[in-house]
Write a protein that holds these residues in place. Structure first.
Motif, PDB file in Angstrom:
ATOM      1  N   ARG A   8       4.641  -1.951  10.738  1.00 32.63           N
ATOM      2  CA  ARG A   8       2.941  -2.291  10.174  1.00 32.63           C
ATOM      3  C   ARG A   8       2.254  -3.304  10.939  1.00 32.63           C
ATOM      4  O   ARG A   8       1.128  -3.130  10.969  1.00 32.63           O
ATOM      5  CB  ARG A   8       3.202  -2.518   8.734  1.00 32.63           C
ATOM      6  N   ASP A  12      -1.271  -2.866  12.714  1.00 32.46           N
ATOM      7  CA  ASP A  12      -2.468  -3.646  12.261  1.00 32.46           C
ATOM      8  C   ASP A  12      -2.926  -4.187  13.554  1.00 32.46           C
ATOM      9  O   ASP A  12      -4.197  -4.294  13.911  1.00 32.46           O
ATOM     10  CB  ASP A  12      -1.931  -4.817  11.369  1.00 32.46           C
ATOM     11  N   THR A  84       2.495   8.498  11.297  1.00 35.96           N
ATOM     12  CA  THR A  84       2.663   6.978  10.694  1.00 35.96           C
ATOM     13  C   THR A  84       1.214   6.541  10.761  1.00 35.96           C
ATOM     14  O   THR A  84       0.662   5.782   9.864  1.00 35.96           O
ATOM     15  CB  THR A  84       3.751   6.039  11.755  1.00 35.96           C
ATOM     16  N   TYR A  88      -1.523   5.696   7.860  1.00 37.80           N
ATOM     17  CA  TYR A  88      -2.347   4.345   7.950  1.00 37.80           C
ATOM     18  C   TYR A  88      -3.758   4.546   7.789  1.00 37.80           C
ATOM     19  O   TYR A  88      -4.417   3.722   7.143  1.00 37.80           O
ATOM     20  CB  TYR A  88      -2.079   3.738   9.459  1.00 37.80           C
TER      21      TYR A  88
END
Length: 507
Positions: A8, A12, A84, A88
């Motif tokens: 993550r 980010d 993924t 997100y």
């Protein structure tokens, strides 16, 4: 978990490096399932500070930063997010309260896309064949969103787009139409009769005979209240009832209803659907032992396909001619099969109905290897669509081919086939059982037949694929020997690769 937190943090970090338009586009791309074309991305994701002309440049930047994957798919490039990254982006849409807006635009786009398939001024037939095969996941996502939000108009538009038998025969997507028919306001919608009829077709192809007939009656009643009645609804009801008759072994009725549907399509100016229905009628004539009656129907189907210049339909109708001639003129049947496969290979597309007919010709002329290879490909194409009727027919032919060398497998597969479709004829089923019983004993053969009938859909198809693969590997040494002498056991399958397209965009 620690490694999830690390992932993550990495995403980010990459996301924060993006310019705001790139971030917005990445978030909006999350509404696509299975990727999208540039045209789809421009139509769905533009607006709200993103100019349509800027989408390509933004996509290229996201590809360069490894956040979007670009893949060549037939004549087009498709863009997709890794799951993924898609989740997100979806989370960002949810946090911004924008999910409904962009999912609605996505659903509207794909509902409208179906209406363009048969527009004579749009892309060619072959382009659509490849495109729709790649868009199955997006169509399912659009359908699910329309149902979950109670959007009757979008749901019925999707069903109407799937109504032509050319569409659902070539690119099967058997939606649970009942979900749309139960939405508030459905009965008052002008497309309600057609939605009922399409639902009947899909139910019949899933072997739900009771549900299909109920929907046929409701569609006929609703259409009778229209002034004038819609011929497309009448044609679709005939197609559904033809499918029901085929599944229950009433092949004469199936042929008659398919011919009736072809007549309605021809009168309405839909020559593509007329060609497909004539193909269905011809095959059913063969199933009742009337090959001479099938020949003119198949020839008419081919003539219509040539008249409208539809290469994929030409390939299909050539196979119908081959099926009609297989018993009386096997050499000509092989020639039709070869010409059809060469055409399909040049187009880069092999539909499920084509693979079914190719399996039938190979089985009828006694080519074991080709029967197993085509049958294996047909099952792969039919499995995800849930088309039990056609899959049942393929299972019958595979059982016939395996019974002398793998009687246990043949008995199991035959039992499953009878649970989904009546098959070529009762005598054929009994022949398979008789040969299996001679090898295994009557009690054992019946036990295995019953076991196959009780097997789950995915389980029996996986079992059949395993058995055909193993049988083909056993035939391979003989095939290689034949090839050395200039005679191959399956001349129709060596020169092509399997390009049946699945909903996830892979081939």
């Amino acid at each position: 978990m620690a490694h999830h937190q690390t992932l993550r943090a990495t995403i980010d970090w990459s996301y924060e490096l993006l310019a705001e338009p790139e971030q917005r586009l990445l978030n909006r791309l999350a509404v696509f399932a299975g990727g999208c074309t540039l045209e789809a991305a421009e139509a769905v994701c533009s607006g709200e500070d993103i100019d349509p002309d800027a989408v390509f440049e933004l996509l290229a930047s996201l590809v360069a930063q490894s956040l979007v994957v670009a893949e060549e798919h037939g004549p087009e490039t498709r863009y997709r997010l890794l799951e993924t990254i898609r989740q997100y982006g979806e989370q960002h849409l949810n946090e911004a309260g924008e999910t409904e807006r962009w999912r609605t635009r996505h659903a509207d786009y794909y509902a409208a896309l179906l209406t363009q398939v048969r527009d004579p001024d749009s892309q060619g037939e072959v382009v659509w064949a490849v495109r729709l095969g790649a868009e199955q996941a997006n169509l399912l996502a659009a359908w699910s969103w329309a149902i979950s939000t109670g959007n009757v108009g979008t749901a019925f538009k999707i069903l109407a787009g799937l109504a032509p038998c050319e569409i659902w025969n070539s690119y099967p997507l058997l939606l649970p139409a009942q979900a749309a028919l139960e939405l508030p306001g459905a009965a008052d919608h002008p497309d309600y009769p057609l939605a009922l009829a399409v639902g009947a077709v899909f139910a019949s192809m899933r072997a739900d005979m009771t549900g299909a007939e109920k929907l046929c009656r409701r569609a006929a009643d609703a259409n009778a209240r229209r002034d004038p009645p819609d011929w497309q609804v009448e044609k679709t009801i005939c197609a559904a009832r033809s499918s029901i008759a085929t599944t229950t072994g009433e092949f004469a009725d199936a042929a008659r209803l398919a011919e009736q549907a072809a007549g309605l399509a021809r009168a309405g100016g839909d020559l593509a659907d007329a060609s497909v229905e004539l193909t269905v009628a011809a095959i059913n004539h063969v199933l009742i032992g009337d090959a001479p009656g099938a020949v003119p129907l198949a020839s008419d189907a081919l003539a219509l396909a040539r008249q409208i210049g539809a290469p994929a339909l030409i390939a299909t109708s050539l196979l119908a001619v081959g099926v009609a001639l297989a018993e009386t003129d096997p050499d000509q049947a092989r020639a039709c099969l070869r010409e059809s496969r060469e055409l399909s290979t040049s187009l880069g597309y092999h539909s499920a109905i084509d693979l079914l007919c190719a399996t039938a010709i190979a089985c009828m002329v006694g080519d074991q290897a080709a029967t197993l290879e085509f049958g294996r490909r047909a099952i792969r194409g039919l499995q995800w669509s849930g088309d039990r009727v056609r899959a049942g027919s393929v299972l019958h032919m595979i059982a016939i081919t395996l019974v002398t060398t793998r009687p246990e497998a043949a008995a199991i597969i035959q039992g499953a086939a009878e649970a989904y479709a009546a098959g070529p004829a009762a005598s054929t089923s009994e022949m398979v059982h008789s040969v299996a019983a001679q090898a295994l004993g009557e009690e054992r053969a019946r036990e295995l037949r019953a076991r196959g009938a009780d097997m789950h859909w995915d389980q029996i198809l996986a079992y059949t694929l395993t058995q055909t693969t193993q049988a083909l590997s056993e035939l391979q040494p003989q095939t290689d020997t034949d090839a050395d002498t200039g005679h191959t056991g399956h001349p129709f399958v060596h020169a092509e690769t399997d390009t049946q397209t699945h909903p996830n965009g892979r081939t």
